[in-house]
Design a protein around this motif. Structure first.
Motif, short mmCIF file in Angstrom:
data_model
loop_
_atom_site.label_atom_id
_atom_site.label_comp_id
_atom_site.label_asym_id
_atom_site.label_seq_id
_atom_site.Cartn_x
_atom_site.Cartn_y
_atom_site.Cartn_z
N GLN A 132 -43.04 55.98 30.73
CA GLN A 132 -41.95 56.05 29.75
C GLN A 132 -40.64 56.56 30.36
O GLN A 132 -39.61 56.57 29.68
CB GLN A 132 -42.37 56.96 28.59
CG GLN A 132 -43.52 56.39 27.76
CD GLN A 132 -44.01 57.36 26.70
OE1 GLN A 132 -43.65 58.55 26.70
NE2 GLN A 132 -44.84 56.87 25.79
N SER A 133 -40.68 56.96 31.63
CA SER A 133 -39.48 57.49 32.26
C SER A 133 -38.51 56.36 32.61
O SER A 133 -38.91 55.20 32.78
CB SER A 133 -39.84 58.27 33.53
OG SER A 133 -40.40 57.41 34.50
N GLU A 134 -37.25 56.69 32.72
CA GLU A 134 -36.20 55.69 32.98
C GLU A 134 -36.28 55.12 34.39
O GLU A 134 -35.78 54.02 34.64
CB GLU A 134 -34.83 56.32 32.75
CG GLU A 134 -34.57 56.69 31.29
CD GLU A 134 -33.17 57.25 31.10
OE1 GLU A 134 -32.43 57.37 32.11
OE2 GLU A 134 -32.82 57.57 29.94
N GLU A 135 -36.92 55.83 35.32
CA GLU A 135 -36.97 55.35 36.70
C GLU A 135 -37.96 54.20 36.89
O GLU A 135 -37.91 53.52 37.92
CB GLU A 135 -37.33 56.49 37.64
CG GLU A 135 -38.71 57.08 37.38
CD GLU A 135 -39.04 58.21 38.35
OE1 GLU A 135 -39.33 57.91 39.51
OE2 GLU A 135 -38.99 59.37 37.92
N ASP A 138 -38.94 47.91 33.55
CA ASP A 138 -39.58 47.44 32.32
C ASP A 138 -40.93 46.79 32.57
O ASP A 138 -41.83 46.87 31.73
CB ASP A 138 -38.67 46.42 31.61
CG ASP A 138 -37.42 47.09 31.03
OD1 ASP A 138 -37.45 48.33 30.86
OD2 ASP A 138 -36.43 46.38 30.77
N GLN A 194 -47.48 49.04 32.25
CA GLN A 194 -47.07 48.49 30.95
C GLN A 194 -47.84 47.19 30.69
O GLN A 194 -47.31 46.10 30.93
CB GLN A 194 -45.56 48.21 30.94
CG GLN A 194 -44.68 49.42 31.19
CD GLN A 194 -44.58 50.31 29.95
OE1 GLN A 194 -45.29 50.13 28.98
NE2 GLN A 194 -43.68 51.29 29.99
#
Length: 218
Positions: A132-135, A138, A194
């Motif tokens: 869930q981290s931005e790094e 997708d 994901q």
């Protein structure tokens, strides 16, 4: 059919396109076809085994015989089909409740009562946090060794080794939190954090009437 002691829950969709009587008839027909398919498989395996055992040089076919006997031992448990209308939220909740009821059945899944070591939950929580981290992109694809290094940076997971991580990833793969194709050589070092990205990608590549749609393009 190749997984020992598999449990299969058939799900029939598009109930909204059928009359009530049709749903009952189709459900009965599908279950009958599954039963016939399993009976045919059992018969075919027995026939192949018998052919090998009655051959003139059976010792040359030991490997094939062992594979066939292993397949014979892979018993399938087929649960009753669940018919759902995917446009009806109530039906989706009904399917969810049915799945959870079966999963909690100790006769179907003896391991459901197994107590997991605390490190499994710690790694699971850490992977959810990383995903869930931005790094993380997708697509959620991450190199296995890099994932290990990221987890090891956390104080309570500093001693986490690759072998233990792989055991935990197998568990997380089974419960659907991540996807890890360790049996595919080109993907054995890639972890998909994901799984929904893969579903979206497959939906673009594998589509109903795809051939007809392509042929209709001038």
């Amino acid at each position: 059919m190749r997984v020992p002691n598999s449990v299969v829950l058939p799900v029939g969709t598009h109930v909204d396109c059928c009359q009530e009587q049709e749903v009952a008839e189709k459900t009965h027909d599908i279950m009958a076809r599954i039963t016939a398919m399993l009976a045919e498989r059992k018969s075919n395996l027995a026939h192949f085994v018998d052919n090998l055992e009655s051959s003139e040089e059976p010792k040359f076919y030991v490997d094939q015989w062992e594979r066939l006997k292993a397949m014979e031992s892979c018993m399938l448990t087929i649960l009753n089909l669940v018919a759902v209308n995917c446009t009806d939220h109530h039906d989706i909740k009904k399917l969810e409740a049915t799945v959870l009821k079966h999963v909690k059945n100790e006769e179907l899944f003896p391991e459901v009562v197994r107590v997991l070591p605390p490190v499994y939950r710690q790694v699971e929580a850490a992977i959810v946090d990383i995903a869930q981290s931005e790094e993380v992109a997708d697509h959620g694809m991450m190199d296995l060794q890099y994932l290990l290094s990221k987890l090891s940076q956390r104080k309570h997971l500093a001693s986490l080794g690759r072998e233990l991580l792989q055991d935990i990833l197998r568990y997380l793969h089974r419960i659907g939190l991540i996807v890890w194709y360790e049996e595919i050589k080109h993907l054995e070092n890639t972890v998909f954090l994901q799984p929904t990205f893969l579903i979206t990608m497959f939906k673009l590549l594998v589509r109903h009437h795809l051939v007809q749609q392509l042929e209709s393009i001038s």
